[in-house]
Design an enzyme around this catalytic site. Structure first.
Site, PDB file in Angstrom:
ATOM      1  N   ASN A 164       1.392 -62.325 -84.124  1.00 51.70           N
ATOM      2  CA  ASN A 164       0.587 -63.134 -83.214  1.00 51.70           C
ATOM      3  C   ASN A 164      -0.864 -63.158 -83.716  1.00 51.70           C
ATOM      4  O   ASN A 164      -1.508 -62.105 -83.807  1.00 51.70           O
ATOM      5  CB  ASN A 164       0.679 -62.519 -81.808  1.00 51.70           C
ATOM      6  CG  ASN A 164      -0.106 -63.314 -80.792  1.00 51.70           C
ATOM      7  OD1 ASN A 164      -1.241 -63.704 -81.057  1.00 51.70           O
ATOM      8  ND2 ASN A 164       0.465 -63.545 -79.632  1.00 51.70           N
ATOM      9  N   HIS A 204      -5.812 -63.499 -81.940  1.00 55.28           N
ATOM     10  CA  HIS A 204      -7.129 -62.856 -81.958  1.00 55.28           C
ATOM     11  C   HIS A 204      -7.940 -63.148 -83.223  1.00 55.28           C
ATOM     12  O   HIS A 204      -9.118 -62.810 -83.285  1.00 55.28           O
ATOM     13  CB  HIS A 204      -6.995 -61.367 -81.659  1.00 55.28           C
ATOM     14  CG  HIS A 204      -6.496 -61.173 -80.257  1.00 55.28           C
ATOM     15  ND1 HIS A 204      -7.103 -61.779 -79.180  1.00 55.28           N
ATOM     16  CD2 HIS A 204      -5.418 -60.512 -79.760  1.00 55.28           C
ATOM     17  CE1 HIS A 204      -6.435 -61.488 -78.085  1.00 55.28           C
ATOM     18  NE2 HIS A 204      -5.405 -60.724 -78.402  1.00 55.28           N
ATOM     19  N   HIS A 224      -0.345 -68.271 -78.824  1.00 55.82           N
ATOM     20  CA  HIS A 224      -0.326 -68.570 -77.396  1.00 55.82           C
ATOM     21  C   HIS A 224      -1.410 -69.606 -77.111  1.00 55.82           C
ATOM     22  O   HIS A 224      -2.600 -69.301 -77.233  1.00 55.82           O
ATOM     23  CB  HIS A 224      -0.601 -67.260 -76.632  1.00 55.82           C
ATOM     24  CG  HIS A 224      -0.505 -67.359 -75.150  1.00 55.82           C
ATOM     25  ND1 HIS A 224      -0.612 -66.267 -74.325  1.00 55.82           N
ATOM     26  CD2 HIS A 224      -0.307 -68.414 -74.333  1.00 55.82           C
ATOM     27  CE1 HIS A 224      -0.495 -66.640 -73.068  1.00 55.82           C
ATOM     28  NE2 HIS A 224      -0.312 -67.947 -73.045  1.00 55.82           N
ATOM     29  N   ARG A 244      -3.257 -70.985 -74.465  1.00 54.71           N
ATOM     30  CA  ARG A 244      -3.512 -70.697 -73.059  1.00 54.71           C
ATOM     31  C   ARG A 244      -4.110 -71.902 -72.368  1.00 54.71           C
ATOM     32  O   ARG A 244      -4.759 -72.737 -73.008  1.00 54.71           O
ATOM     33  CB  ARG A 244      -4.488 -69.529 -72.926  1.00 54.71           C
ATOM     34  CG  ARG A 244      -3.832 -68.177 -73.070  1.00 54.71           C
ATOM     35  CD  ARG A 244      -4.848 -67.076 -72.831  1.00 54.71           C
ATOM     36  NE  ARG A 244      -4.191 -65.799 -72.706  1.00 54.71           N
ATOM     37  CZ  ARG A 244      -3.810 -65.247 -71.560  1.00 54.71           C
ATOM     38  NH1 ARG A 244      -4.052 -65.847 -70.409  1.00 54.71           N
ATOM     39  NH2 ARG A 244      -3.203 -64.089 -71.550  1.00 54.71           N
ATOM     40  N   ARG A 300      -8.643 -70.124 -74.624  1.00 55.57           N
ATOM     41  CA  ARG A 300      -9.646 -69.107 -74.999  1.00 55.57           C
ATOM     42  C   ARG A 300      -9.506 -68.645 -76.444  1.00 55.57           C
ATOM     43  O   ARG A 300     -10.421 -68.101 -77.011  1.00 55.57           O
ATOM     44  CB  ARG A 300      -9.564 -67.904 -74.050  1.00 55.57           C
ATOM     45  CG  ARG A 300      -8.318 -67.094 -74.209  1.00 55.57           C
ATOM     46  CD  ARG A 300      -8.394 -65.823 -73.390  1.00 55.57           C
ATOM     47  NE  ARG A 300      -8.205 -66.073 -71.967  1.00 55.57           N
ATOM     48  CZ  ARG A 300      -7.763 -65.137 -71.126  1.00 55.57           C
ATOM     49  NH1 ARG A 300      -7.498 -63.926 -71.555  1.00 55.57           N
ATOM     50  NH2 ARG A 300      -7.572 -65.415 -69.852  1.00 55.57           N
ATOM     51  N   GLU A 315       3.849 -69.515 -77.524  1.00 51.66           N
ATOM     52  CA  GLU A 315       3.881 -68.967 -76.164  1.00 51.66           C
ATOM     53  C   GLU A 315       3.123 -69.909 -75.248  1.00 51.66           C
ATOM     54  O   GLU A 315       2.001 -70.305 -75.565  1.00 51.66           O
ATOM     55  CB  GLU A 315       3.220 -67.592 -76.129  1.00 51.66           C
ATOM     56  CG  GLU A 315       3.923 -66.561 -76.981  1.00 51.66           C
ATOM     57  CD  GLU A 315       3.122 -65.278 -77.094  1.00 51.66           C
ATOM     58  OE1 GLU A 315       2.020 -65.188 -76.516  1.00 51.66           O
ATOM     59  OE2 GLU A 315       3.587 -64.377 -77.774  1.00 51.66           O
ATOM     60  N   THR A 343      -1.619 -60.878 -71.370  1.00 49.28           N
ATOM     61  CA  THR A 343      -0.449 -61.145 -70.532  1.00 49.28           C
ATOM     62  C   THR A 343       0.002 -59.818 -69.916  1.00 49.28           C
ATOM     63  O   THR A 343       0.646 -59.011 -70.572  1.00 49.28           O
ATOM     64  CB  THR A 343       0.669 -61.795 -71.373  1.00 49.28           C
ATOM     65  OG1 THR A 343       0.079 -62.832 -72.144  1.00 49.28           O
ATOM     66  CG2 THR A 343       1.752 -62.367 -70.498  1.00 49.28           C
ATOM     67  N   GLU A 378      12.271 -62.036 -73.941  1.00 40.47           N
ATOM     68  CA  GLU A 378      11.406 -61.096 -74.660  1.00 40.47           C
ATOM     69  C   GLU A 378      10.992 -60.057 -73.630  1.00 40.47           C
ATOM     70  O   GLU A 378      10.445 -60.407 -72.572  1.00 40.47           O
ATOM     71  CB  GLU A 378      10.178 -61.805 -75.244  1.00 40.47           C
ATOM     72  CG  GLU A 378       9.261 -60.795 -75.944  1.00 40.47           C
ATOM     73  CD  GLU A 378       8.211 -61.431 -76.852  1.00 40.47           C
ATOM     74  OE1 GLU A 378       8.437 -62.529 -77.381  1.00 40.47           O
ATOM     75  OE2 GLU A 378       7.155 -60.792 -77.023  1.00 40.47           O
ATOM     76  N   HIS A 406       4.381 -56.646 -77.014  1.00 37.94           N
ATOM     77  CA  HIS A 406       3.173 -56.339 -76.258  1.00 37.94           C
ATOM     78  C   HIS A 406       2.769 -54.875 -76.445  1.00 37.94           C
ATOM     79  O   HIS A 406       3.518 -53.970 -76.101  1.00 37.94           O
ATOM     80  CB  HIS A 406       3.273 -56.614 -74.753  1.00 37.94           C
ATOM     81  CG  HIS A 406       1.904 -56.800 -74.152  1.00 37.94           C
ATOM     82  ND1 HIS A 406       1.311 -58.027 -74.038  1.00 37.94           N
ATOM     83  CD2 HIS A 406       0.997 -55.908 -73.735  1.00 37.94           C
ATOM     84  CE1 HIS A 406       0.097 -57.882 -73.545  1.00 37.94           C
ATOM     85  NE2 HIS A 406      -0.124 -56.598 -73.354  1.00 37.94           N
TER      86      HIS A 406
HETATM   87  N1  PXP Z   1       4.721 -61.239 -76.907  1.00 37.04           N
HETATM   88  C1  PXP Z   1       4.191 -62.032 -75.937  1.00 37.04           C
HETATM   89  C2  PXP Z   1       5.117 -62.913 -75.162  1.00 37.04           C
HETATM   90  C3  PXP Z   1       2.810 -62.038 -75.693  1.00 37.04           C
HETATM   91  O1  PXP Z   1       2.298 -62.822 -74.722  1.00 37.04           O
HETATM   92  C4  PXP Z   1       1.982 -61.228 -76.495  1.00 37.04           C
HETATM   93  C5  PXP Z   1       0.496 -61.249 -76.309  1.00 37.04           C
HETATM   94  O2  PXP Z   1       0.177 -60.925 -75.040  1.00 37.04           O
HETATM   95  C6  PXP Z   1       2.577 -60.431 -77.485  1.00 37.04           C
HETATM   96  C7  PXP Z   1       3.949 -60.453 -77.666  1.00 37.04           C
HETATM   97  C8  PXP Z   1       1.758 -59.575 -78.396  1.00 37.04           C
HETATM   98  O3  PXP Z   1       1.116 -58.569 -77.717  1.00 37.04           O
HETATM   99  P1  PXP Z   1       0.021 -57.708 -78.480  1.00 37.04           P
HETATM  100  O4  PXP Z   1      -1.096 -58.630 -78.818  1.00 37.04           O
HETATM  101  O5  PXP Z   1      -0.346 -56.674 -77.489  1.00 37.04           O
HETATM  102  O6  PXP Z   1       0.689 -57.144 -79.709  1.00 37.04           O
END
Ligand code: PXP
Length: 245
Positions: free
Chosen positions: A10, A13, A46, A48, A52, A73, A104, A154, A195
């Site tokens: 992901n 960031h 994602h 949003r 953001r 996402e 999330t 998930e 997550h």
């Molecule tokens: N999976 C989903 C569905 C998410 O929304 C997120 C980000 O919130 C992640 C995985 C990745 O989480 P993290 O950034 O904490 O690794």
């Protein structure tokens, strides 16, 4: 040989950092290319409602540039579903969204939003896009996902990850995920997880036999500041491969 768990990186960031100053540094598409070159299986982003971090332009650029699939996402509303259908990524994960949250914070409550979800998701389930729903590890939520006709979940691993941070209730939180992975599998539901996963806590999750995909963002992007994105991804991939049975 150990089985291959799909790894989605992901890169939200990277966009968070870019947006801190406007402009185009660090470049999100460049990050997506490094993710691909590092052997990850998916680019996860994602979009949003408040944009953001990732926006539609990023999504389009990533889809035009990389050859690995994108896992998009989105919140469960018609605006976001229309974006997903227009951009046509291979995977879409439906997540809960609350504008004030930092991230999330929990899984989607499929039970209490069943009718709305049925209506909103109809158009996307009629496409070729593979849809999953981000839920807490909970049997009733799994049953509701099944009743919706969605075949992939998930599992939100946030409580498990927090247990690791506090060094408290790790086994209890892990057991919850383990039991629900087995329950989902019995129902014919595919299991992803994500997550808060880190080098330290990912192995137990990757060791669960029915997990087929992990999505990891914040920790990888944070670690990459010190070690470089490619090295962080390779290290994570290595831990996952060793743990997957
Ligand atoms: N999976 C989903 C569905 C998410 O929304 C997120 C980000 O919130 C992640 C995985 C990745 O989480 P993290 O950034 O904490 O690794």
């Amino acid at each position: 040989m150990n089985r291959h768990i799909r790894l989605g990186i992901n890169i939200d960031h990277v966009a968070t950092l870019r947006n801190a100053r406007g402009g185009d540094t660090p470049n999100v598409t460049e990050a997506a290319k490094v993710v691909e070159e590092s052997g990850a299986d998916l680019i996860t982003v994602h979009v949003r409602e408040d944009r953001r971090h990732i926006n539609e332009k990023d999504l389009g650029n990533i889809l035009d540039t990389v050859n690995i699939p994108v896992n998009l996402e989105i919140a469960a509303n018609s605006e976001m579903v229309d974006i997903a259908i227009n951009y046509n990524p291979k995977f879409v994960c439906i997540v809960p969204e609350n504008r004030k949250e930092i991230t999330t914070e929990g899984g989607l409550d499929v039970i209490n939003n069943f009718k709305e979800l049925k209506k909103v998701l109809k158009s996307i389930t009629d496409t070729e896009i593979n849809v999953s729903i981000f839920i807490d590890p909970d049997k009733e939520q799994i049953k509701a996902v099944n009743d919706l006709g969605i075949s992939t979940v998930e599992f939100h691993t946030g409580s498990y990850a927090n247990a690791f941070i506090k060094n408290r209730n790790i086994d209890k939180e892990f057991k919850k995920i383990e039991e629900n992975v087995f329950f989902a599998k019995e129902k014919g539901i595919n299991c992803h997880a994500g997550h808060g996963l880190t080098f330290e806590n990912v192995a137990k999750i990757a060791g669960l036999p029915h997990i087929i995909e992990l999505n990891i963002g914040h920790f990888i992007i944070a670690d990459s500041i010190f070690n470089g994105l490619q090295n962080s991804i390779l290290k994570m991939r290595n831990i996952i491969t060793k743990a997957s049975i």
